[in-house]
Every structure is written in structure tokens, then in C-alpha cells.
Design an enzyme around this catalytic site. Structure first.
Site, short mmCIF file in Angstrom:
data_model
loop_
_atom_site.label_atom_id
_atom_site.label_comp_id
_atom_site.label_asym_id
_atom_site.label_seq_id
_atom_site.Cartn_x
_atom_site.Cartn_y
_atom_site.Cartn_z
CB ALA A 10 35.28 43.02 34.35
CB CYS A 11 37.54 47.92 33.76
SG CYS A 11 38.80 49.22 33.79
#
Length: 140
Positions: A10-11
Site C-alpha cells: 500500500a506504500c
């Protein structure tokens, strides 16, 4: 050559570091550290090998860092490590390990320092920032 990335999909920074590793021609071992956190010994080793302090390795943004009072300067490293292990979202990311060293790849192009110069062609991060030129040479 074995490369390991402690990754959070998600980063964006973590995704860019992973893409750079692959651009160098390596398929790394991917550790989703939120699902499979490192052991205390592994985390201590990652931090030390990257040349960081525990405070430098803890993530503040988008985490319960302040809510849990972890910004208290009187907290010892062991207390911060306990928090990071109990809530892996507090571990800054991505840590990348190769035979050439360990880095907290923030910014993502920091990973270049621990990869051999095997890049082929230009590379741009997700936001369009070009970090390798047409010959695969770093622009920093």
C-alpha cells in the site's frame, strides 16, 4: 544475488523500491512485514545494519505513533521496539537487504546504493520522477 525487501504494497515508496530492484534484474524475496513481522532480533539487526537509531526507524506518519505517546523522548529503545513489534505499521519501510548492504529505502532510490549497476534503461517512479537516465545511470 539475494535481495530481500520488507514491503508494504500500500506504500508508494515501497512499490517504487520494489520496481527498482526488479529493474536491476532481481526478483527479491518479498516480506509483507505487516502480515509477517520480523522477529525482535531481525528488526534490531535491520536497524543497526542500516546505520539507524530505533527512533529513525519508527514510522510516525499514518500510524498510532503520537496517539500511543511514542513521541515521548524518555522512552527507551526497548520500549519503542516493543511498540513496533506489537504494531508493525510503526516499522518504517521499506527495509531492503542485499549482499551489498541494508538500507531503509526512503526515498526509494536509496536502494540503488545496495544493488549492482545492472540497470538497463531509464526508470521513473510512480509519480513520474525520473531517477535513472536512458543508460540506467542514477540522476542524483
Amino acid at each position: 544475488m539475494t535481495v530481500t525487501i520488507y514491503h508494504n504494497p500500500a506504500c508508494g515508496t515501497s512499490r517504487n523500491a520494489l520496481a527498482l530492484i526488479r529493474h536491476a534484474g532481481f526478483e527479491p524475496t518479498i516480506v509483507d512485514y505487516l502480515q509477517t513481522p520480523p522477529s525482535r532480533e531481525e528488526l534490531v539487526r535491520l536497524i543497526a545494519d542500516a546505520g539507524l537509531t530505533v527512533r529513525q526507524a519508527i514510522r510516525e506518519k499514518g500510524t498510532p505513533f503520537a496517539e500511543k505517546g511514542l513521541d515521548d523522548p524518555s522512552l527507551a529503545d526497548d520500549q519503542l521496539l516493543d511498540a513496533m513489534l506489537a504494531m508493525p505499521i510503526l516499522i518504517n519501510r521499506p527495509f531492503v537487504v542485499s549482499p551489498l548492504g541494508t538500507r531503509l529505502a526512503r526515498p526509494s532510490e536509496t536502494v540503488i546504493d545496495i544493488l549492482p549497476e545492472t540497470f538497463k534503461g531509464a526508470f521513473a517512479k510512480e509519480d513520474g520522477e525520473v531517477v535513472l537516465d536512458a543508460e540506467g545511470k542514477p540522476l542524483r
